[in-house]
Motif scaffolding. Structure first.
Motif, PDB file in Angstrom:
ATOM      1  N   SER A 100      -3.797   1.360 -13.424  1.00 11.90           N
ATOM      2  CA  SER A 100      -2.994   0.192 -13.041  1.00 11.90           C
ATOM      3  C   SER A 100      -2.734   0.181 -11.535  1.00 11.90           C
ATOM      4  O   SER A 100      -2.737  -0.883 -10.915  1.00 11.90           O
ATOM      5  CB  SER A 100      -1.678   0.165 -13.815  1.00 11.90           C
ATOM      6  OG  SER A 100      -0.854   1.237 -13.424  1.00 11.90           O
ATOM      7  N   ILE A 101      -2.543   1.342 -10.931  1.00 13.89           N
ATOM      8  CA  ILE A 101      -2.358   1.400  -9.480  1.00 13.89           C
ATOM      9  C   ILE A 101      -3.630   0.966  -8.768  1.00 13.89           C
ATOM     10  O   ILE A 101      -3.585   0.185  -7.806  1.00 13.89           O
ATOM     11  CB  ILE A 101      -1.920   2.813  -9.046  1.00 13.89           C
ATOM     12  CG1 ILE A 101      -0.478   3.068  -9.480  1.00 13.89           C
ATOM     13  CG2 ILE A 101      -2.047   2.993  -7.538  1.00 13.89           C
ATOM     14  CD1 ILE A 101      -0.016   4.476  -9.279  1.00 13.89           C
ATOM     15  N   LEU A 102      -4.771   1.423  -9.223  1.00 19.78           N
ATOM     16  CA  LEU A 102      -6.036   1.011  -8.612  1.00 19.78           C
ATOM     17  C   LEU A 102      -6.271  -0.488  -8.788  1.00 19.78           C
ATOM     18  O   LEU A 102      -6.762  -1.157  -7.866  1.00 19.78           O
ATOM     19  CB  LEU A 102      -7.195   1.809  -9.202  1.00 19.78           C
ATOM     20  CG  LEU A 102      -7.229   3.291  -8.826  1.00 19.78           C
ATOM     21  CD1 LEU A 102      -8.372   3.987  -9.548  1.00 19.78           C
ATOM     22  CD2 LEU A 102      -7.352   3.469  -7.333  1.00 19.78           C
ATOM     23  N   LYS A 111       0.832  -1.207   0.000  1.00 21.79           N
ATOM     24  CA  LYS A 111       0.000   0.000   0.000  1.00 21.79           C
ATOM     25  C   LYS A 111       0.862   1.250   0.000  1.00 21.79           C
ATOM     26  O   LYS A 111       0.568   2.219  -0.709  1.00 21.79           O
ATOM     27  CB  LYS A 111      -0.930   0.000   1.209  1.00 21.79           C
ATOM     28  CG  LYS A 111      -2.084  -0.952   1.090  1.00 21.79           C
ATOM     29  CD  LYS A 111      -2.961  -0.902   2.321  1.00 21.79           C
ATOM     30  CE  LYS A 111      -4.073  -1.920   2.255  1.00 21.79           C
ATOM     31  NZ  LYS A 111      -4.910  -1.893   3.454  1.00 21.79           N
ATOM     32  N   LEU A 112       1.932   1.240   0.785  1.00 20.31           N
ATOM     33  CA  LEU A 112       2.829   2.390   0.819  1.00 20.31           C
ATOM     34  C   LEU A 112       3.481   2.603  -0.539  1.00 20.31           C
ATOM     35  O   LEU A 112       3.602   3.741  -1.013  1.00 20.31           O
ATOM     36  CB  LEU A 112       3.890   2.191   1.906  1.00 20.31           C
ATOM     37  CG  LEU A 112       4.846   3.345   2.136  1.00 20.31           C
ATOM     38  CD1 LEU A 112       4.083   4.587   2.585  1.00 20.31           C
ATOM     39  CD2 LEU A 112       5.881   2.974   3.182  1.00 20.31           C
ATOM     40  N   ALA A 113       3.885   1.517  -1.191  1.00 17.39           N
ATOM     41  CA  ALA A 113       4.480   1.629  -2.525  1.00 17.39           C
ATOM     42  C   ALA A 113       3.467   2.174  -3.529  1.00 17.39           C
ATOM     43  O   ALA A 113       3.815   2.997  -4.389  1.00 17.39           O
ATOM     44  CB  ALA A 113       5.006   0.279  -2.982  1.00 17.39           C
ATOM     45  N   MET A 114       2.227   1.729  -3.437  1.00 15.24           N
ATOM     46  CA  MET A 114       1.197   2.218  -4.355  1.00 15.24           C
ATOM     47  C   MET A 114       0.920   3.705  -4.135  1.00 15.24           C
ATOM     48  O   MET A 114       0.780   4.475  -5.084  1.00 15.24           O
ATOM     49  CB  MET A 114      -0.104   1.432  -4.176  1.00 15.24           C
ATOM     50  CG  MET A 114      -0.060   0.027  -4.668  1.00 15.24           C
ATOM     51  SD  MET A 114       0.291  -0.041  -6.414  1.00 15.24           S
ATOM     52  CE  MET A 114       1.600  -1.226  -6.395  1.00 15.24           C
ATOM     53  N   VAL A 115       0.856   4.120  -2.886  1.00 14.04           N
ATOM     54  CA  VAL A 115       0.621   5.537  -2.593  1.00 14.04           C
ATOM     55  C   VAL A 115       1.798   6.372  -3.089  1.00 14.04           C
ATOM     56  O   VAL A 115       1.608   7.442  -3.686  1.00 14.04           O
ATOM     57  CB  VAL A 115       0.370   5.746  -1.080  1.00 14.04           C
ATOM     58  CG1 VAL A 115       0.418   7.207  -0.709  1.00 14.04           C
ATOM     59  CG2 VAL A 115      -0.972   5.153  -0.690  1.00 14.04           C
TER      60      VAL A 115
END
Length: 139
Positions: A115-117, A50-54
């Motif tokens: 893609s992130i979502l 989650k941190l990487a995605m944010v």
């Protein structure tokens, strides 16, 4: 789905024997510790994902905004690039380079956000599945 069914059948097929109470309690405690370790590891992995995605989302938005601001801050009568050709298609591309560049950037940012979502939804599905397995193992 097949793996879940096979795992459920495996757990249902287990018929524990209760001969030695101390050994049984040690085995149960060891298994519960293993389940807790796996749960903590999965939660830590999900936090990292989650941190990487944010971080990727924020970097993408900031870099897209900076690039779009740069493109739009250039003088409007000067194209972003020039082509030394007389072809009508390439001349049209050179004249409309600002619109083409901002459209391509907007499409690229939209693809990145989608893609992130999608990755976040996959992570949440993995988390839901692992919680379901852990809850079924405890029963």
């Amino acid at each position: 789905m097949e793996k879940d069914k096979k795992l459920e059948e495996l757990f249902l097929a287990q018929k524990p024997t209760f001969d030695d109470k101390a050994e049984f309690m040690a085995t149960v405690t060891r298994r519960l510790d293993a389940v807790e370790f796996v749960r903590q590891h999965q939660e830590a992995s999900l936090r990292r994902y989650k941190l990487a995605m944010v971080a990727a989302f924020v970097v993408g938005i900031v870099s897209g905004a900076v690039t779009m601001a740069f493109v739009l801050s250039m003088p409007t009568d000067v194209p972003l690039f020039t082509l030394s050709v007389e072809s009508s298609i390439l001349l049209w591309v050179a004249e409309n380079s600002r619109i083409i560049a901002t459209t391509a950037l907007a499409l690229l940012m939209s693809f990145g956000i989608m893609s992130i979502l999608s990755n976040v939804q996959d992570i949440l599905a993995i988390r839901h599945k692992s919680i379901h397995i852990i809850n079924n193992f405890g029963n």
